[in-house]
Motif scaffolding. Structure first.
Motif, PDB file in Angstrom:
ATOM      1  N   UNK A 114       1.826  -9.483 -10.643  1.00  0.00           N
ATOM      2  CA  UNK A 114       1.435  -8.153  -9.891  1.00  0.00           C
ATOM      3  C   UNK A 114      -0.189  -8.413  -9.309  1.00  0.00           C
ATOM      4  N   UNK A 115      -0.871  -8.850 -10.306  1.00  0.00           N
ATOM      5  CA  UNK A 115      -2.261  -8.872 -10.020  1.00  0.00           C
ATOM      6  C   UNK A 115      -2.399 -10.011  -9.202  1.00  0.00           C
ATOM      7  N   UNK A 116      -1.648 -11.314  -9.268  1.00  0.00           N
ATOM      8  CA  UNK A 116      -1.937 -12.476  -8.506  1.00  0.00           C
ATOM      9  C   UNK A 116      -1.464 -11.949  -6.930  1.00  0.00           C
ATOM     10  N   UNK A 117      -0.578 -11.165  -6.685  1.00  0.00           N
ATOM     11  CA  UNK A 117      -0.196 -10.753  -5.344  1.00  0.00           C
ATOM     12  C   UNK A 117      -1.225  -9.918  -4.747  1.00  0.00           C
ATOM     13  N   UNK A 118      -1.735  -8.765  -5.680  1.00  0.00           N
ATOM     14  CA  UNK A 118      -2.745  -7.993  -5.158  1.00  0.00           C
ATOM     15  C   UNK A 118      -4.151  -8.841  -4.921  1.00  0.00           C
ATOM     16  N   UNK A 119      -4.318  -9.767  -5.584  1.00  0.00           N
ATOM     17  CA  UNK A 119      -5.587 -10.731  -5.338  1.00  0.00           C
ATOM     18  C   UNK A 119      -5.336 -11.375  -3.869  1.00  0.00           C
ATOM     19  N   UNK A 120      -3.957 -11.835  -3.779  1.00  0.00           N
ATOM     20  CA  UNK A 120      -3.764 -12.745  -2.299  1.00  0.00           C
ATOM     21  C   UNK A 120      -4.192 -11.751  -1.222  1.00  0.00           C
ATOM     22  N   UNK A 121      -3.600 -10.489  -1.540  1.00  0.00           N
ATOM     23  CA  UNK A 121      -3.804  -9.360  -0.200  1.00  0.00           C
ATOM     24  C   UNK A 121      -5.360  -9.116  -0.108  1.00  0.00           C
ATOM     25  N   UNK A 122      -5.906  -8.864  -1.086  1.00  0.00           N
ATOM     26  CA  UNK A 122      -7.222  -8.379  -1.209  1.00  0.00           C
ATOM     27  C   UNK A 122      -8.152  -9.567  -0.609  1.00  0.00           C
ATOM     28  N   UNK A 123      -7.699 -10.612  -0.932  1.00  0.00           N
ATOM     29  CA  UNK A 123      -8.639 -11.866  -0.617  1.00  0.00           C
ATOM     30  C   UNK A 123      -8.252 -12.048   1.056  1.00  0.00           C
ATOM     31  N   UNK A 124      -7.192 -12.088   1.207  1.00  0.00           N
ATOM     32  CA  UNK A 124      -6.806 -12.183   2.865  1.00  0.00           C
ATOM     33  C   UNK A 124      -7.497 -11.001   3.774  1.00  0.00           C
ATOM     34  N   UNK A 125      -7.054  -9.827   3.368  1.00  0.00           N
ATOM     35  CA  UNK A 125      -7.679  -8.624   4.081  1.00  0.00           C
ATOM     36  C   UNK A 125      -7.563  -7.257   3.258  1.00  0.00           C
ATOM     37  N   UNK A 126      -8.868  -6.885   2.743  1.00  0.00           N
ATOM     38  CA  UNK A 126      -8.614  -5.732   1.800  1.00  0.00           C
ATOM     39  C   UNK A 126      -8.154  -4.552   2.810  1.00  0.00           C
ATOM     40  N   UNK A 127      -8.183  -4.645   4.111  1.00  0.00           N
ATOM     41  CA  UNK A 127      -7.533  -3.573   4.752  1.00  0.00           C
ATOM     42  C   UNK A 127      -6.317  -3.526   4.981  1.00  0.00           C
ATOM     43  N   UNK A 128      -5.603  -4.313   4.428  1.00  0.00           N
ATOM     44  CA  UNK A 128      -3.989  -4.378   4.327  1.00  0.00           C
ATOM     45  C   UNK A 128      -3.498  -3.591   3.604  1.00  0.00           C
TER      46      UNK A 128
END
Lengths: 255, 255, 255, 255
Positions: free
Chosen positions: A128-142
């Protein structure tokens, strides 16, 4: 007093090459959010282009339906991917889809994991943290879409992401507001009118009737409908019509 | 009088999973433009992340090395992909790589087709147009890199894209400024010092000595070097050093 | 009194397309059993052909190194494949490899699961049974190779298959005859002479020295050596030479 | 005077993972030879197992429908695979399918290339020879199925293989006994009764009516029918019924 509002989301673009799954065209006239396969469990570039183009034309928000790398298993098999690799796999998929969303005049508006990954990060902290990291890294507004109460939404919220809980139109719920496992009686509600009535009650009253008859409170800004059979499309349309008849605004959670 | 300038480009990120090819680290200290594999012939998301991160740290420009979908053949087999599919395959690859370039603080700065696709669009109008369409649709400000005189660069220019011709440091040229086929004598120059001297002459005088001894005019803003063997890295470094000794500015063509 | 005998096995054919891993040629002069990748985690048809041909020429027995379908992860990621699918995936791999073994004048002589599958069926009853089912269905006369004490070998024996236990030349053992986890001190023995001496003692006395100094009894008809680095090949050769010097017969367990 | 006999063949097992294509069950009650996808353009191990089992139960002969490695393009894109690699790709596919055929109590009874490979080896000497080499190496007693007059059948015959020509039930023919290109009028015959009548005439008289009305001689021991749509299955059944009504023996060419 405000009008209640709900988003309808569905999985789209889940063919590959010559193969098709589901009726993308019909669903795009029903839903407000399209969870578009990104190529790892389904969805080739031609499909991504077509679905993004048509979603954008209709004002349907495009979400990245990210998955394990598993075409043969349609992303339905849990895989022990190392966290860093999972993060990068998700970024790759969002980026690829975003290209098609943007050339269609839209953009990736949210992220919803698919299949076994969806289920695993309900409880698996590391993935779960890995997927959160991906989204946050790509665009934290998503915004991210998922199961209310999941580790996935909790960690996403802790990371500052906007989280959106969803309910399942045709799934039975326990008295604890969890889904009845597919192997048990009551896992699926199969009558379209019954499903439509459940969703209206959910949206207007925040309540679903559990398999044991209990009225359980479920907060869901989005409701997931299916389109992988003719009956599923009829059901999805029934849900939409019933919501409109009840004066519910059907609107996406993302923009 | 201006200082002559040249870009050095090389293929990077061409491993997959456990497998590695080439010395990415060494090359990133030599080149100014990195043609990064995007996952279709090589390059998994972990590799894309790592190469983009390190390229961005060093100020090396990131290019999308787009390919046919062909891991088993390393993109070296010509495939009769329909034009629309080829366009979408290229958009998918650029988008995926751009995600990693952007999270590293950079962006995809140009596009260079790989392998069999590179060779095919030297002459194939339909596939060349399909790749041009992909780049133009994704971002018409993206320069494209290729063989001087190719259909690919001609169609790209006609579509309004910035085109950049490249020379090959270690390849023999005919008196007509085409490459000596690999099956013929003189196809490769294998001595590092000789290669370095040829590149210096090319950049400072616009001239390469052909296999028959003729001095041929070659205009190339970029020179391609290799890194897939220890000897190749030594040669690439020799080229860079010789250019610096000759007072040539080594600078990327894109930003 | 009989001469002690041991088989040396190693993983071969683990490249894919342009990529190589390990020194197949060197190992084929050292081992008596080749665990050949079958295309799911590594090994394309060209590689299968070449390795089978050369193994047959040298009298090295060909084993099917079956794996999860996972090129990107090199078969090192546990996957929740349904049992029936796992059975069929294994049959597919054995059949494909057997084609190359037979045209080389040999045949698949045994089956050894690879990577995450190897580790999972040490304890996972369902997946272990699925792989046993595959081997038994394909050819009940095929021996299987694995970890002594594993569920895999137990279920295989119960199904009537011939089972062969292996030891690892360069791995540390606990006093309970299990492998020291790779994350702990003593997991690897890195000195070639020490490794060779350990293997000789194992074969002649049935004893290995555990990390705590205890002499533990280990029964292994086969010893696994590696070839994925120059040092690994040197070590494998040292093991072979030491065994020969000690009068041990190095012979395959299968034919 | 002997009863005329014909084989009916069709492509089966052309799904992958969750995706399906064609009605395998219906076709297995109509055809005498099943061209089974082997995993390179379609067909995963579960599908191969199921189709082989059911074909064997019904006495339908199993053929290897070998293809380029191209799931994304369904094997419909010509690929410049080197000859040696193509040979090995074909051997791999035959071997994998043969495993499932044999555990079902049958065996691979013939080889029919698929899609772009089928079309290419009508005229490409090098790729045709590579596929012939694969079949001959695997088992020189295996018949091969293809287009009458093709390089593929000519080279196969020269190599000593048994060759079988096929006609296409629903395709228009030119006066030269070649297929009318799909882009031209008359390429397809769409009326089931008309198709059935054509096939009966072909089998009993060795004649097909060309698009220009000419009666052309066509020798075909097998006729290809399709099953990828409800209409196609109806047509295939009509062909079978008409042949039976005409007293034609419907029997496989291989055993």
């Amino acid at each position: 007093m405000s009008t209640p509002a709900v988003d309808l989301n569905s999985d789209l673009g889940e063919g590959f090459g010559i193969w098709r799954l589901g009726d993308d065209e019909a669903l795009l006239d029903i839903v407000t959010s399209a969870n578009v396969a990104c190529g790892f469990h389904a969805g080739d570039p031609d499909i991504l282009r077509r679905v993004c183009t048509r979603a954008a034309e209709r004002g349907v928000v495009i979400g990245a339906q990210v998955s394990y790398r598993d075409l043969a298993g349609f992303g339905r098999r849990s895989i022990d991917v190392p966290a860093a690799t999972l993060t990068n796999d998700v970024i790759y998929q969002i980026g690829a889809l975003d290209a098609f969303a943007r050339i269609a005049g839209s953009r990736v508006g949210y992220v919803k994991p698919h299949g076994a990954l969806y289920n695993r990060i309900v409880h698996d902290e590391i993935q779960a943290a890995a997927v959160v990291d991906a989204v946050h890294t790509y665009d934290p507004s998503l915004p991210v879409l998922g199961l209310p109460g999941s580790v996935w939404l909790r960690l996403a919220a802790e990371a500052g992401l906007t989280t959106v809980g969803e309910a399942f139109a045709d799934r039975g719920y326990t008295a604890n507001a969890t889904l009845v496992p597919r192997s048990q009686p009551g896992a699926l509600v199969t009558d379209a009118d019954a499903v439509a009535a459940r969703v209206v009650r959910l949206v207007t009253d925040g309540v679903l009737e559990a398999v044991d008859g209990t009225a359980v409170s479920v907060q869901a800004r989005s409701v997931c409908v299916h389109g992988d059979s003719p009956g599923a499309v009829v059901m999805a349309a029934a849900v939409r019509n019933a919501l409109q008849d009840a004066g519910v605004a059907i609107s996406p959670f993302a923009s």
